[in-house]
Each structure stands twice: as structure tokens, then as C-alpha cells.
Design a protein around this motif. Structure first.
Motif, short mmCIF file in Angstrom:
data_model
loop_
_atom_site.label_atom_id
_atom_site.label_comp_id
_atom_site.label_asym_id
_atom_site.label_seq_id
_atom_site.Cartn_x
_atom_site.Cartn_y
_atom_site.Cartn_z
N ALA A 1 0.82 -1.21 0.00
CA ALA A 1 0.00 0.00 0.00
C ALA A 1 0.86 1.26 0.00
CB ALA A 1 -0.94 0.00 1.20
N ARG A 2 2.01 1.22 0.65
CA ARG A 2 2.91 2.37 0.67
C ARG A 2 3.73 2.47 -0.61
NH1 ARG A 2 5.45 2.97 6.70
NH2 ARG A 2 5.86 5.05 5.86
N LEU A 3 4.05 1.32 -1.21
CA LEU A 3 4.91 1.33 -2.39
C LEU A 3 4.16 1.69 -3.67
CD1 LEU A 3 7.68 0.76 -3.68
CD2 LEU A 3 7.01 -1.65 -3.83
N ILE A 4 2.94 1.22 -3.81
CA ILE A 4 2.28 1.32 -5.11
C ILE A 4 2.08 2.76 -5.60
CG2 ILE A 4 -0.13 1.18 -4.32
CD1 ILE A 4 -0.53 -0.84 -6.69
N PRO A 5 1.88 3.76 -4.73
CA PRO A 5 1.76 5.12 -5.26
C PRO A 5 3.09 5.68 -5.81
CG PRO A 5 0.80 4.97 -3.06
CD PRO A 5 1.61 3.74 -3.28
N GLN A 6 4.20 5.01 -5.49
CA GLN A 6 5.51 5.53 -5.86
C GLN A 6 6.12 4.87 -7.09
OE1 GLN A 6 8.24 6.53 -2.80
NE2 GLN A 6 6.76 6.28 -1.15
N VAL A 7 5.43 3.85 -7.65
CA VAL A 7 5.98 3.11 -8.78
C VAL A 7 4.95 3.03 -9.91
CG1 VAL A 7 7.51 1.75 -7.30
CG2 VAL A 7 5.21 0.88 -7.83
N ARG A 8 5.39 2.54 -11.07
CA ARG A 8 4.47 2.37 -12.19
C ARG A 8 3.33 1.42 -11.84
NH1 ARG A 8 4.84 2.67 -17.88
NH2 ARG A 8 7.09 3.09 -17.80
N ASP A 9 3.70 0.26 -11.30
CA ASP A 9 2.71 -0.74 -10.91
C ASP A 9 3.44 -1.88 -10.20
OD1 ASP A 9 0.25 -1.89 -10.58
OD2 ASP A 9 -0.28 -1.90 -12.72
N ILE A 10 2.65 -2.80 -9.66
CA ILE A 10 3.18 -3.96 -8.96
C ILE A 10 2.60 -5.22 -9.59
CG2 ILE A 10 3.14 -5.24 -6.77
CD1 ILE A 10 3.45 -2.58 -5.34
N ARG A 11 3.43 -6.23 -9.71
CA ARG A 11 3.00 -7.53 -10.22
C ARG A 11 3.26 -8.60 -9.17
NH1 ARG A 11 0.89 -4.68 -13.13
NH2 ARG A 11 1.07 -4.45 -15.40
N ARG A 12 2.34 -9.58 -9.12
CA ARG A 12 2.51 -10.70 -8.20
C ARG A 12 2.25 -11.97 -9.02
NH1 ARG A 12 2.94 -14.84 -5.03
NH2 ARG A 12 1.56 -15.17 -3.25
N ALA A 13 3.35 -12.59 -9.50
CA ALA A 13 3.22 -13.72 -10.41
C ALA A 13 3.13 -15.05 -9.68
CB ALA A 13 4.39 -13.75 -11.39
N GLY A 14 3.71 -15.15 -8.47
CA GLY A 14 3.53 -16.35 -7.67
C GLY A 14 4.64 -17.38 -7.74
N ALA A 15 5.81 -17.00 -8.27
CA ALA A 15 6.95 -17.92 -8.30
C ALA A 15 8.22 -17.07 -8.25
CB ALA A 15 6.94 -18.80 -9.54
N ALA A 16 8.90 -17.08 -7.12
CA ALA A 16 10.05 -16.19 -6.93
C ALA A 16 11.16 -16.45 -7.93
CB ALA A 16 10.58 -16.32 -5.50
N ALA A 17 11.41 -17.72 -8.25
CA ALA A 17 12.48 -18.03 -9.20
C ALA A 17 12.20 -17.39 -10.55
CB ALA A 17 12.64 -19.54 -9.35
N VAL A 18 10.93 -17.43 -10.97
CA VAL A 18 10.54 -16.82 -12.24
C VAL A 18 10.64 -15.31 -12.15
CG1 VAL A 18 8.74 -16.66 -14.00
CG2 VAL A 18 9.05 -18.79 -12.73
N ASP A 19 10.20 -14.72 -11.04
CA ASP A 19 10.30 -13.27 -10.85
C ASP A 19 11.74 -12.79 -10.97
OD1 ASP A 19 7.55 -12.80 -10.44
OD2 ASP A 19 7.72 -13.26 -8.31
N LEU A 20 12.66 -13.52 -10.35
CA LEU A 20 14.07 -13.13 -10.40
C LEU A 20 14.61 -13.22 -11.82
CD1 LEU A 20 15.13 -14.84 -7.08
CD2 LEU A 20 15.31 -12.39 -7.54
N CYS A 21 14.18 -14.23 -12.56
CA CYS A 21 14.59 -14.32 -13.96
C CYS A 21 13.96 -13.21 -14.79
CB CYS A 21 14.20 -15.69 -14.53
SG CYS A 21 15.19 -17.05 -13.87
N ASP A 22 12.75 -12.79 -14.42
CA ASP A 22 12.12 -11.68 -15.13
C ASP A 22 12.84 -10.36 -14.88
OD1 ASP A 22 10.30 -13.26 -16.43
OD2 ASP A 22 8.63 -12.83 -15.08
N VAL A 23 13.41 -10.19 -13.70
CA VAL A 23 14.30 -9.05 -13.48
C VAL A 23 15.51 -9.16 -14.39
CG1 VAL A 23 15.81 -7.89 -11.81
CG2 VAL A 23 13.54 -8.65 -11.11
N ALA A 24 16.06 -10.37 -14.49
CA ALA A 24 17.27 -10.58 -15.29
C ALA A 24 17.05 -10.22 -16.76
CB ALA A 24 17.73 -12.03 -15.16
N CYS A 25 15.88 -10.54 -17.30
CA CYS A 25 15.66 -10.33 -18.73
C CYS A 25 14.86 -9.07 -19.04
CB CYS A 25 15.02 -11.56 -19.37
SG CYS A 25 13.30 -11.84 -18.88
#
Length: 272
Positions: A182-206
Motif C-alpha cells: 500500500a505504501r509502495l504502489i503510489p511511488q511506482v508504475r505498478d506492482i506484479r505478483r506472479a507467484g513464483a520467486a524463481a521466475v520473478d528473479l529471472c524476469d528481473v534478469a531479462c
């Protein structure tokens, strides 16, 4: 850090080849053996039982391959596999990251494998079968997706950053995590919650995410994805000055990391 010399190129090549083979075989097992109606009904007492069986089958396949190819290696697996080994190599295994996604037929689930050498992650492979993608990294050798190098995005202003996160299973933790969002979302474009940390980290990578953070991750959730993100040029850490871990894991392009980590620290994202 450790005082041991880095592994030889021959050893890292061997570990990478084995990791890629294990990830491919475990990913195929999970993809091909998943009942089409898993999210609706199942022959067992509940769909969860089937997912648990698939999780265990994937880990058994992986640990059997390690035992055959490198019997002196240690293993730490999400589903209970744990051996110390004597070779200096330990495999950190998540045989099915994103089990809820797998249950519901969502594509964000993965097989995540990391090889540590005297405590340092040196090889990482994350296979995402539903996307038809496999990420890998060797320490000092860059990050790759299906044979092509990947890099994190150039850092945007914070109000244009797309940030991924995840939530725990305990109600108290989820309430605290919701407060941080709730505190972060007004400060960024948007937030995503995909449900798999390993995939999220790879999505940062690419470059599919500008950053990611989560509290409560286990070693098998983050070991492989952390190396892949770092080798793609991202910064990773936990609380300021600390490595990623159970209290907090943060990974982002450098400019976003430098702004995101202090905010998470100030907001207490590292405790419930």
C-alpha cells in the motif's frame, strides 16, 4: 564469502550440463504428467494431493540424477532431501516453484536448480516449461535465456518502475506485506505478483521487471534466480549490507535497487 579457490572451468561446465539436463527432464515430467482437469477435480482426495505427488516426483528424479552422476555432492531440497556430501558441491533444489500456479494451470511455475561450491552459488538453471524458456548462469559468465544473453533493464525513474513481489501463507505476514504494498504502489508504475520467486528473479534478469522483493523466501526459492539476476547486471541483497535471505530478498536494476532497498528497510518489509 569463502576462502576456497573458485571451481575449475571443467567443474562448472559439468555442473551446468547436469543442471540443464535435470531441469529439462523434471520440467517435462511436470508438464506432461499434469492432469488437464487438475484445477477442477482429481482422482485423489484433493487436487493438492496430486500437486504434492508431482512435487515429490520431480525432486526424486533430480536427486536420483545427482546421486548417479555426482554421488559425493550434497543436496538441499524443498521437499526434504538433505545430504551434506563431501565434494564441496551442494545442490539447492526447488522441484516445483509456483505450486499454486501449477495447480490452477497458470504458466508461472518453474524447476529451479543451483549448484554451490563451498557455499557460493556458481551455477544456476531455472526452467519455465509453460513458457518454453530456460534461464542459466555461471558465476562470472553472464546470464542466458535459451542460449541468448539477457540483461536487466536500464533503471527508470522510480515512478516508472514495474516491481514484482510475493506474499507468504500466514495471515499475519500477509497483512504486514499488504501494508508495504500500500505504501509502495503510489511511488511506482505498478506492482506484479506472479507467484513464483524463481521466475520473478529471472524476469528481473531479462528486463520484464525493473525490480522484485519478497520476505520469507527459502534458499531453494532464491538461490538460482539470485545468481541469474546478478549475472544479468541486477543488484541483489536483503536488508542494507546483507545478502538476500529469509528476512528480505531484493533484486533490481542498479538505480531502482538503490531507491527500493532503503524504502523497504524504512517500512519494515523485513518483519511481520
Amino acid at each position: 564469502m569463502t576462502d576456497h579457490a573458485p571451481p575449475s572451468e571443467g567443474l562448472t561446465t559439468e555442473l551446468l550440463e547436469l543442471a540443464r539436463e535435470m531441469a529439462a527432464r523434471a520440467g517435462a515430467l511436470l508438464r506432461e504428467s499434469r492432469p488437464d482437469d487438475l484445477g477442477v477435480s482429481a482422482t485423489k482426495s484433493s487436487p493438492i494431493d496430486v500437486v504434492t505427488e508431482m512435487d515429490l516426483a520431480s525432486e526424486k528424479l533430480i536427486t536420483s540424477m545427482i546421486a548417479e552422476a555426482r554421488p559425493e555432492d550434497g543436496v538441499l531440497g524443498e521437499e526434504g532431501a538433505e545430504t551434506s556430501g563431501s565434494s564441496g558441491v551442494r545442490w539447492v533444489v526447488d522441484p516445483l516453484d509456483g505450486t499454486v500456479n501449477y495447480l490452477y494451470g497458470l504458466p508461472s511455475w518453474a524447476v529451479s536448480l543451483a549448484a554451490e561450491y563451498h557455499g557460493e552459488t556458481v551455477v544456476a538453471v531455472v526452467a519455465v516449461p509453460s513458457r518454453g524458456e530456460t534461464f542459466h548462469a555461471v558465476r562470472g559468465g553472464g546470464a542466458w535465456r535459451d542460449g541468448q544473453p539477457v540483461h536487466c533493464r536500464p533503471s527508470p525513474p522510480m515512478d516508472q518502475a514495474l516491481i514484482g513481489t510475493g506474499f507468504g501463507y500466514q495471515q499475519r505476514r500477509r497483512q504486514a506485506q499488504a501494508g508495504v504494498v500500500a505504501r509502495l504502489i503510489p511511488q511506482v508504475r505498478d506492482i506484479r505478483r506472479a507467484g513464483a520467486a524463481a521466475v520473478d528473479l529471472c524476469d528481473v534478469a531479462c528486463g520484464r521487471l525493473d525490480g522484485f522483493y519478497e520476505r520469507g523466501l527459502q534458499p531453494w526459492d532464491l538461490a538460482a534466480g539470485d545468481l541469474i539476476a546478478r549475472e544479468a547486471g541486477a543488484l541483489t541483497g536483503g536488508r542494507p549490507g546483507e545478502r538476500p535471505g529469509g528476512e528480505l530478498t531484493v533484486a533490481a536494476s542498479p538505480g531502482v535497487f538503490e531507491r527500493l532497498q532503503p524504502l523497504l528497510e524504512d517500512w519494515g518489509a523485513w518483519h511481520d
